[in-house]
Enzyme design. Structure first.
Site, PDB file in Angstrom:
ATOM      1  N   GLU B 212       0.851  -1.188   0.000  1.00 10.87           N
ATOM      2  CA  GLU B 212       0.000   0.000   0.000  1.00 10.87           C
ATOM      3  C   GLU B 212       0.884   1.235   0.000  1.00 10.87           C
ATOM      4  OE1 GLU B 212      -2.101  -1.216   3.480  1.00 10.87           O
ATOM      5  OE2 GLU B 212      -0.955   0.093   4.776  1.00 10.87           O
ATOM      6  N   HIS B 251       8.047  18.222   6.659  1.00  8.81           N
ATOM      7  CA  HIS B 251       8.808  18.051   5.433  1.00  8.81           C
ATOM      8  C   HIS B 251       9.645  16.786   5.500  1.00  8.81           C
ATOM      9  CE1 HIS B 251       7.811  21.921   3.737  1.00  8.81           C
ATOM     10  NE2 HIS B 251       8.046  22.479   4.907  1.00  8.81           N
TER      11      HIS B 251
END
Lengths: 375, 297
Positions: B212, B251
């Site tokens: 996935e 980030h």
């Protein structure tokens, strides 16, 4: 759980990292007062969890308390669900540094990343000049030793006085990571001021949900969610995501639910909501259906399961009794399989439902029902 | 043969007297798993399904042969139980617990690697070689999923595994060994680390991986194939192709993975390495046929 910036900075301050003087405001007048107390210029920072706040206009530099009040009102009125502002004294910036600690799953160690060119364009920098990002790894029990922090900093090209100031920042970051059972601790940007001081310009801390039992200081609040529905489902412990399509998904198992979501898109359908009632929630079909049915855009309820411990017969009974109680006005398509599926199919058929056993067939049926085609 | 377990593997059950432990001990035994002993602290002298119970792994391992340990232990006590098994010299451990604290999963994986042991899980249904043995909880009685055969399966998911494996069986195949590596961010064992065992297993003709979005385990499989560590046919199904951009880890996630982690990236990496990627679960069977026909099997 993600902490808001103001919470992350509370944590930073407690560990001796420097943060700008600040106050939080829940109303425009509080923001105006905060601007007076802190003395302008100040920055109004919307306390929302989405990234790219600056680019979305959710961070505003203001030069007077009146302007602070005015801009604060605009932020509260914006469609971004702003409920709290961090009013922060503006910093005289010389340089922006990026530093974070997260997890390297393959190494099973904490992973530090440092770049002396930080700021909002850090992802672009990482993609275009990956050599400017420097890594260091720490065993979670041994911890980050000072020599590792030094090595990281010197490799990144930091020298002299700044290097000396940066070493404790790196070490403290690991302490926070460890103490808060964090998935991520990030300071971006870490400001170097013109006076040579290091100040955390922003802060992100993500606490591992599996460690919530030993991290009681911060908890999930309404502010963490986009909608009341998302918040209510989360308080119930039922994973729920609101969309605005036509098929309300009530599935068991995250992987299967995600796959059904894909299949609906392939068939040209749209998803009203994603709801996952597998695992410990498999006996709570009624609550799950209640949440799905509140969805005004939904035209069909699609139930897909293939469980082991989450027994098919129990889920089928739950769905039938929920139907009797909630009397849904939209059609229900079921594809319930797994442990005791024969009994489940009897229960569903007796209640007038067509117990399908092929996921793709069930998805196609749901999509055609939305288009008003025959049942 | 099969990998990880077979009908001769001597298995210890930690947490054998609990509700789940005793229920699944009965099923594992019925399926043919060779369970030699069990452990629940403070329950020495009891028996579960005719299996003697001890207070500690040390004690049980002193009295019985033990090659593998199956844990039915709650997530908060899993680290303790895994370390107990590792300290007793057990090299194969399966933990199903969903909710192990993240930092403890790091400690578990690190300790397992230092001990040259394999820990499968947590947050998994475990390992099953249909018709031979099982360490975990699978509905092995559902014939259209858990049929004995020659296809290896590795998965990160639970109910999606049933969905996809049913398609393998519908295409006329069966399963040699299915390993659920689990859905935690730091699983004890990763896909690529199991490939050499499937490569060496004469009873496995091909491997299906059920992946996935997120993480880099699928990319590691592609790397292993590129290095020639796995040369049998490999078919992948990946969920989450159309998923909306999910939670982002600041980030750091994007920087650390350098663009890895997306389904597009995984598909490209796997296909470049020679794997066949199915867009829908149903196509897994077709692609297996295609791959195995080319192989002439």
């Amino acid at each position: 759980m993600k902490l808001f910036e103001y919470q992350a900075k509370e944590v930073f301050a407690r560990y001796g990292l420097t943060v700008p003087p600040s106050l939080t405001a829940l109303t425009a007048s509080e923001a105006e007062q905060a601007a007076k107390d802190l003395e302008c210029p100040v920055v109004l920072k919307s306390q929302v969890l989405r990234g790219g706040r600056g680019k979305a206009g959710l961070i505003q530099l203001v030069s007077s308390p009146e302007e602070a009040g005015q801009k604060a009102q605009e932020l509260f009125d914006s469609p971004h669900g702003v409920r709290r502002l961090l009013v922060e004294k503006a910093v005289d910036i010389d340089q922006e540094i990026y530093i974070s600690v997260t997890i390297d799953a393959e190494k099973a160690e904490a992973m530090f990343m440092l770049s002396i060119e930080g700021g909002v364009e850090i992802e672009t920098l990482a993609a275009e000049s990956p050599e400017k990002i420097h890594f260091e790894y720490a065993d979670i029990t041994r911890g980050l030793l000072p020599f590792q922090a030094r090595d990281l900093i010197y490799r990144a090209g930091v020298e002299g006085d700044l290097a000396k100031k940066l070493i404790p920042v790196v070490i403290k970051l690991f302490s926070i990571f460890k103490d808060y059972d964090a998935e991520l601790v990030e300071i971006n940007p870490l400001f170097l001021t013109k006076q040579g001081e290091l100040i955390a310009g922003d802060g992100k801390i993500m606490i591992d949900d599996n460690s919530a039992h030993r991290q009681e200081e911060y908890s999930i609040t309404r502010e963490h969610f986009d909608s009341d529905m998302d918040f209510e489902a989360a308080q119930d412990g039922i994973p729920y995501l609101q969309f605005d399509g036509e098929i309300s998904l009530m599935c068991a198992g995250a992987g299967l639910t995600t796959t059904v979501y894909d299949l609906i898109n392939y068939e040209g359908g749209t998803v009203a909501n994603y709801l996952e009632f597998g695992g410990p929630n498999y006996k709570r079909a009624k609550r799950a259906m209640e949440l799905c049915l509140r969805n005004r855009t939904a035209k069909v309820l699609l139930v897909v399961t293939f469980g082991t411990i989450a027994r098919a017969d129990v889920m089928a009974e739950g769905i039938v009794s929920a139907m009797q109680e909630l009397k849904p006005e939209i059609p229900i398509v079921t594809c319930i399989r797994g442990t005791n599926e024969e009994a489940a199919h009897k229960t569903l058929a007796a209640a007038g439902l067509d117990p399908l056993t092929d996921t793709e067939e069930a998805v196609r049926k749901a999509v055609s029902l939305c288009r008003g085609e025959s049942r | 043969m099969s990998i990880f377990i077979n009908k001769d593997t001597k298995v210890l059950i930690q947490g054998i007297t609990g509700k789940e432990g005793s229920y699944w001990t009965k099923h594992m035994k019925e399926m043919g798993t060779r369970i030699t002993c069990g452990v629940t602290p403070g329950k020495k002298g009891q028996q579960v399904e005719g299996i003697p119970v001890y207070n500690s792994v040390r004690e049980a391992a002193a009295e019985h042969e033990v090659e593998a340990s199956m844990l039915f232990v709650p997530p908060r006590f899993t680290k303790d139980a895994v370390f107990e098994a590792l300290d007793a010299g057990i090299k194969k451990i399966v933990t199903i617990a969903d909710g192990i604290p993240l930092h403890e999963t790091m400690e578990i994986r690190k300790a397992a690697r230092q001990a040259d042991a394999l820990v499968i899980g947590g947050n998994t249904s475990g390992v099953i070689s249909p018709g031979k043995a099982m360490m975990g909880f699978f509905p092995y009685w559902i014939e259209r999923v858990y049929k004995e055969g020659r296809i290896g399966v590795m998965t990160r998911s639970g109910s999606l595994t049933n969905e996809v494996t049913a398609m393998v069986v519908r295409a006329g195949y069966g399963v040699s060994t299915l390993v659920g590596v689990g859905g935690d961010p730091v699983p004890g064992t990763r896909f690529a680390e199991l490939l050499p065992a499937y490569q060496d297993d004469p009873e496995t003709d091909a491997v299906v991986i059920i992946g996935e979005l997120g993480g880099t385990m699928e990319e590691e499989v592609a790397d292993a194939m590129n290095k020639g560590l796995f040369t049998k046919p490999l078919v992948a199904f990946l969920g989450g192709r159309t998923a909306p951009k999910g939670k982002r880890m600041g980030h750091a996630g994007a920087i650390a993975t350098g663009g890895k982690g997306t389904v597009e990236g995984k598909v490209a990496a796997l296909e470049a390495a020679g794997a066949l990627v199915a867009q829908r679960p149903r196509l897994v069977g077709d692609l297996l046929k295609q791959a195995l026909t080319e192989e002439g099997r």
